[in-house]
Design a protein around this motif. Sequence first.
Motif, PDB file in Angstrom:
ATOM      1  N   LEU A  24      46.395  36.983  49.773  1.00 25.27           N
ATOM      2  CA  LEU A  24      45.813  36.030  48.819  1.00 25.27           C
ATOM      3  C   LEU A  24      45.771  34.625  49.394  1.00 25.27           C
ATOM      4  N   GLY A  25      46.859  34.212  50.021  1.00 21.95           N
ATOM      5  CA  GLY A  25      46.916  32.876  50.620  1.00 21.95           C
ATOM      6  C   GLY A  25      45.846  32.670  51.677  1.00 21.95           C
ATOM      7  N   SER A  61      38.207  41.626  38.999  1.00 19.19           N
ATOM      8  CA  SER A  61      37.351  42.309  39.960  1.00 19.19           C
ATOM      9  C   SER A  61      36.561  41.280  40.757  1.00 19.19           C
ATOM     10  N   GLY A  62      36.572  41.400  42.067  1.00 25.61           N
ATOM     11  CA  GLY A  62      35.858  40.458  42.924  1.00 25.61           C
ATOM     12  C   GLY A  62      36.780  39.348  43.396  1.00 25.61           C
ATOM     13  N   LEU A  63      36.530  38.871  44.590  1.00 21.52           N
ATOM     14  CA  LEU A  63      37.403  37.884  45.216  1.00 21.52           C
ATOM     15  C   LEU A  63      37.596  36.632  44.368  1.00 21.52           C
ATOM     16  N   THR A  64      36.512  36.065  43.851  1.00 21.34           N
ATOM     17  CA  THR A  64      36.657  34.806  43.115  1.00 21.34           C
ATOM     18  C   THR A  64      37.480  34.993  41.842  1.00 21.34           C
ATOM     19  N   ALA A  65      37.248  36.085  41.122  1.00 13.94           N
ATOM     20  CA  ALA A  65      38.018  36.347  39.900  1.00 13.94           C
ATOM     21  C   ALA A  65      39.480  36.643  40.224  1.00 13.94           C
ATOM     22  N   VAL A  66      39.731  37.356  41.320  1.00 11.89           N
ATOM     23  CA  VAL A  66      41.106  37.661  41.724  1.00 11.89           C
ATOM     24  C   VAL A  66      41.850  36.372  42.074  1.00 11.89           C
ATOM     25  N   LEU A  67      41.220  35.493  42.831  1.00 16.42           N
ATOM     26  CA  LEU A  67      41.883  34.230  43.181  1.00 16.42           C
ATOM     27  C   LEU A  67      42.138  33.375  41.943  1.00 16.42           C
ATOM     28  N   HIS A  68      41.169  33.319  41.046  1.00 16.15           N
ATOM     29  CA  HIS A  68      41.365  32.539  39.822  1.00 16.15           C
ATOM     30  C   HIS A  68      42.540  33.108  39.018  1.00 16.15           C
ATOM     31  N   ALA A  69      42.592  34.435  38.888  1.00 14.47           N
ATOM     32  CA  ALA A  69      43.696  35.077  38.169  1.00 14.47           C
ATOM     33  C   ALA A  69      45.033  34.803  38.863  1.00 14.47           C
ATOM     34  N   ALA A  70      45.025  34.770  40.194  1.00 13.95           N
ATOM     35  CA  ALA A  70      46.254  34.495  40.946  1.00 13.95           C
ATOM     36  C   ALA A  70      46.736  33.069  40.696  1.00 13.95           C
ATOM     37  N   TYR A  71      45.818  32.116  40.633  1.00 10.91           N
ATOM     38  CA  TYR A  71      46.212  30.729  40.347  1.00 10.91           C
ATOM     39  C   TYR A  71      46.709  30.593  38.919  1.00 10.91           C
ATOM     40  N   THR A  72      45.947  31.115  37.966  1.00 11.69           N
ATOM     41  CA  THR A  72      46.334  30.936  36.568  1.00 11.69           C
ATOM     42  C   THR A  72      47.561  31.761  36.200  1.00 11.69           C
ATOM     43  N   VAL A  98      33.004  32.098  39.314  1.00 13.08           N
ATOM     44  CA  VAL A  98      34.306  32.746  39.218  1.00 13.08           C
ATOM     45  C   VAL A  98      34.282  33.893  38.216  1.00 13.08           C
ATOM     46  N   ALA A  99      33.594  33.702  37.101  1.00 14.84           N
ATOM     47  CA  ALA A  99      33.614  34.693  36.023  1.00 14.84           C
ATOM     48  C   ALA A  99      32.786  35.933  36.340  1.00 14.84           C
ATOM     49  N   ALA A 100      31.751  35.791  37.139  1.00 16.00           N
ATOM     50  CA  ALA A 100      30.852  36.908  37.416  1.00 16.00           C
ATOM     51  C   ALA A 100      31.268  37.620  38.698  1.00 16.00           C
ATOM     52  N   LEU A 131      34.681  26.495  52.504  1.00 14.70           N
ATOM     53  CA  LEU A 131      34.497  27.360  53.666  1.00 14.70           C
ATOM     54  C   LEU A 131      34.017  28.753  53.292  1.00 14.70           C
ATOM     55  N   SER A 132      34.269  29.155  52.046  1.00 11.91           N
ATOM     56  CA  SER A 132      33.881  30.483  51.560  1.00 11.91           C
ATOM     57  C   SER A 132      33.955  30.445  50.039  1.00 11.91           C
ATOM     58  N   ARG A 133      33.534  31.535  49.394  1.00  8.33           N
ATOM     59  CA  ARG A 133      33.641  31.587  47.928  1.00  8.33           C
ATOM     60  C   ARG A 133      35.108  31.552  47.490  1.00  8.33           C
ATOM     61  N   GLY A 134      35.987  32.183  48.266  1.00  4.83           N
ATOM     62  CA  GLY A 134      37.411  32.124  47.944  1.00  4.83           C
ATOM     63  C   GLY A 134      37.939  30.707  48.004  1.00  4.83           C
ATOM     64  N   HIS A 135      37.563  29.988  49.039  1.00  3.33           N
ATOM     65  CA  HIS A 135      37.971  28.585  49.189  1.00  3.33           C
ATOM     66  C   HIS A 135      37.369  27.741  48.067  1.00  3.33           C
ATOM     67  N   PHE A 136      36.169  28.102  47.628  1.00  2.00           N
ATOM     68  CA  PHE A 136      35.492  27.431  46.521  1.00  2.00           C
ATOM     69  C   PHE A 136      36.347  27.514  45.250  1.00  2.00           C
TER      70      PHE A 136
END
Length: 172
Positions: A24-25, A61-72, A98-100, A131-136
Amino acid sequence: MAVRSRHEDGLHTTRLTGTELTVLGHFARGRTRKSIARATAVTETTVSTHLTRIGGKLLASGLTAVLHAAYTGGHLPPPTPLPGVFTEAERRVWRACVAASTDTAMARALRLPPHEAKRQVDNLMKKVKALSRGHFVTLGHAYGVLTGSTVNARPQKASTSMPTRPASASAP
């Protein structure tokens, strides 16, 4: 060391392993599956498997949603806050990204043709030097655009300073 977080239903907790937290990091800092695989001495398939398992544990589901869930959910430490001013339209694009779980779903949420939704995301990513959607996602939390347990929460009032980003490619 594994980190636990309580789900919104309050009935159970989620436990991520040290390896999952490491993966994740790496994603949060904008790294690709290939570079994460090299850094952790595993295959890209294993990195993808970790991401899928993390998503299952965080109910995302999906990288952006997973990262958001990890932060929150407290699995990733909050990024260093950054000052920035964003229009409500830019904030909507950020939250929709992030949501989609797909570009098509994001375009539907924004009520835009897919090519226009992608163009808006790409322009916003360029503006904040993601740098990427994850970084976004990481930058969205750093700028205060993505807050709380839901990406549909009302955004915090933006400061009046210009958007900045640390010069270091590894930050935040």
